[in-house]
Design a protein around this motif. Sequence first.
Motif, PDB file in Angstrom:
ATOM      1  N   VAL A 156       0.820  -1.214   0.000  1.00 20.83           N
ATOM      2  CA  VAL A 156       0.000   0.000   0.000  1.00 20.83           C
ATOM      3  C   VAL A 156       0.855   1.266   0.000  1.00 20.83           C
ATOM      4  O   VAL A 156       0.565   2.238  -0.698  1.00 20.83           O
ATOM      5  CB  VAL A 156      -0.949  -0.004   1.208  1.00 20.83           C
ATOM      6  CG1 VAL A 156      -1.678   1.331   1.342  1.00 20.83           C
ATOM      7  CG2 VAL A 156      -1.949  -1.142   1.091  1.00 20.83           C
ATOM      8  N   THR A 157       1.926   1.263   0.789  1.00 21.04           N
ATOM      9  CA  THR A 157       2.689   2.502   1.004  1.00 21.04           C
ATOM     10  C   THR A 157       3.900   2.656   0.100  1.00 21.04           C
ATOM     11  O   THR A 157       4.346   3.776  -0.155  1.00 21.04           O
ATOM     12  CB  THR A 157       3.155   2.583   2.465  1.00 21.04           C
ATOM     13  OG1 THR A 157       4.058   1.492   2.735  1.00 21.04           O
ATOM     14  CG2 THR A 157       1.979   2.519   3.423  1.00 21.04           C
ATOM     15  N   ALA A 158       4.464   1.540  -0.361  1.00 19.33           N
ATOM     16  CA  ALA A 158       5.667   1.611  -1.211  1.00 19.33           C
ATOM     17  C   ALA A 158       5.674   0.452  -2.184  1.00 19.33           C
ATOM     18  O   ALA A 158       6.537  -0.442  -2.109  1.00 19.33           O
ATOM     19  CB  ALA A 158       6.921   1.612  -0.348  1.00 19.33           C
ATOM     20  N   ILE A 204      15.222  -2.882   4.014  1.00 18.03           N
ATOM     21  CA  ILE A 204      14.235  -2.278   3.106  1.00 18.03           C
ATOM     22  C   ILE A 204      13.196  -1.502   3.904  1.00 18.03           C
ATOM     23  O   ILE A 204      12.870  -0.345   3.600  1.00 18.03           O
ATOM     24  CB  ILE A 204      13.563  -3.358   2.235  1.00 18.03           C
ATOM     25  CG1 ILE A 204      14.573  -3.945   1.243  1.00 18.03           C
ATOM     26  CG2 ILE A 204      12.349  -2.786   1.501  1.00 18.03           C
ATOM     27  CD1 ILE A 204      14.047  -5.129   0.448  1.00 18.03           C
ATOM     28  N   VAL A 205      12.661  -2.130   4.936  1.00 20.00           N
ATOM     29  CA  VAL A 205      11.600  -1.497   5.731  1.00 20.00           C
ATOM     30  C   VAL A 205      12.138  -0.285   6.492  1.00 20.00           C
ATOM     31  O   VAL A 205      11.454   0.737   6.630  1.00 20.00           O
ATOM     32  CB  VAL A 205      10.979  -2.528   6.696  1.00 20.00           C
ATOM     33  CG1 VAL A 205       9.965  -1.861   7.631  1.00 20.00           C
ATOM     34  CG2 VAL A 205      10.304  -3.648   5.906  1.00 20.00           C
ATOM     35  N   GLU A 206      13.369  -0.376   6.952  1.00 19.58           N
ATOM     36  CA  GLU A 206      13.958   0.743   7.696  1.00 19.58           C
ATOM     37  C   GLU A 206      14.093   1.996   6.841  1.00 19.58           C
ATOM     38  O   GLU A 206      14.117   3.116   7.384  1.00 19.58           O
ATOM     39  CB  GLU A 206      15.332   0.342   8.238  1.00 19.58           C
ATOM     40  CG  GLU A 206      15.263  -0.591   9.434  1.00 19.58           C
ATOM     41  CD  GLU A 206      16.640  -1.021   9.899  1.00 19.58           C
ATOM     42  OE1 GLU A 206      16.789  -1.302  11.099  1.00 19.58           O
ATOM     43  OE2 GLU A 206      17.570  -1.078   9.048  1.00 19.58           O
ATOM     44  N   PRO A 209       9.539   5.564   3.963  1.00 22.67           N
ATOM     45  CA  PRO A 209       9.038   6.775   4.625  1.00 22.67           C
ATOM     46  C   PRO A 209       8.088   6.460   5.784  1.00 22.67           C
ATOM     47  O   PRO A 209       8.143   7.091   6.831  1.00 22.67           O
ATOM     48  CB  PRO A 209       8.316   7.525   3.491  1.00 22.67           C
ATOM     49  CG  PRO A 209       8.904   6.985   2.233  1.00 22.67           C
ATOM     50  CD  PRO A 209       9.243   5.554   2.521  1.00 22.67           C
ATOM     51  N   ASP A 210       7.218   5.479   5.575  1.00 24.54           N
ATOM     52  CA  ASP A 210       6.266   5.070   6.615  1.00 24.54           C
ATOM     53  C   ASP A 210       6.780   3.781   7.244  1.00 24.54           C
ATOM     54  O   ASP A 210       6.812   2.727   6.610  1.00 24.54           O
ATOM     55  CB  ASP A 210       4.880   4.845   5.987  1.00 24.54           C
ATOM     56  CG  ASP A 210       3.814   4.520   7.032  1.00 24.54           C
ATOM     57  OD1 ASP A 210       4.182   4.134   8.160  1.00 24.54           O
ATOM     58  OD2 ASP A 210       2.628   4.660   6.707  1.00 24.54           O
TER      59      ASP A 210
END
Length: 394
Positions: A156-158, A204-206, A209-210
């Motif tokens: 959803v976010t990236a 990757i998650v770090e 932006p969210d």
Amino acid sequence: MTTQASALPDAVLDQVAERIGAGTTIAGLGESTRFAHETFAVREQLFRRLVRRHGFRALAVQDDARVAAALDKFVTGGAENGAAGPPAAETSAAGTAAAALDGAWRPWRTAEMAEALDWIRAFNHDHPDHPVRILGVKPAQARPADYDAVLEHVRVTAPGRLAALAAHLDPIRTAHQIDEHVQRARGIHPGGSFAEHARAALAIVEHLPDQGVLPLMRRIAGFHERSVAGRNDYAGDARTWAATIVGHQRRTGARIAYWDGIAHTAATPVTLGLAPERGAQPTVGAVLREQYGAGYVAVAIGFHHGDLGIADVPAPAQDWLDARLGTAGQPALWLDLRTPEACRRWNAPATVRVISGIYDPARDAAEHLTVDNLPAAVDVLVHLREVSPVRRLP
């Protein structure tokens, strides 16, 4: 209520439980394998006696806090305060012991374990003021749903990072069905260290932006880094696991039964045949012995040979303890190694059969542990001549 058949007669089980329970704060009930119906049945029957006759009111298992919370909720009838609800027979399919075990470590997902949970639930229903509680010795760990949550968040976010993230998470989530080190032993490992995949996914998650799912991703990475394969160590985190048991005992005052393998419940360090180069490794039982002295009792339930479903296990090497005990030819026997006579007779190093999830009959000679002194490591010993497989849940 199902009563699991034991290789030991009821009168003998009564006697063994009396020796274990008298004056004991914590009893480590260890099996030499997690695949045998008979060793589980002996342990479970001893546990029932410790609960009914000696006031034991907690069961510690090798699993994480979230799994244990689900099991505890089941055996207490779903009540937040621990007061038990109706027996298991009155629950819906979603409220069965098998359903409660759905997220548990695979060795616990057996009909035998489900029957044990049903018994605890029924006992708690009859003793609402003094229920048996269940705790996991491991901190909360990642679960399959966590992977889904992370992937959905990134979708959803990236969305541009989703394919790269999935390439790391898809292969490693299989460790929740079959441990990574077991996959390697069976030749079904997809390749690449799961811990390294998890760290790459975390990176990757770090950098998103969210970072709303960052705690979940860290939990996933920690799960793989602390696994047997991630640590390259079979011993486990003895002091952390023991601290969980000690903390519960001191908060509640409860007498606790701890279910695990002999390699964890032994009261002294052990050397594993699969990793002899590491030398003697600490055990949960050794830490508990430091804390409680004779108030911690280590019980070892082993066997001579049999069909474990995963393999037919042959007779042990002649110099192993299991072979020496097997010469009696009895279906089952037991020893209290704390008695002066038994202590003198067995006062020596010992090699004891243990069967892991990567067992291969071709290397049976490595499937053992050794202790420097048997009576120091084991207080009560139960030996079964022949075993058969546990019944796996779907």
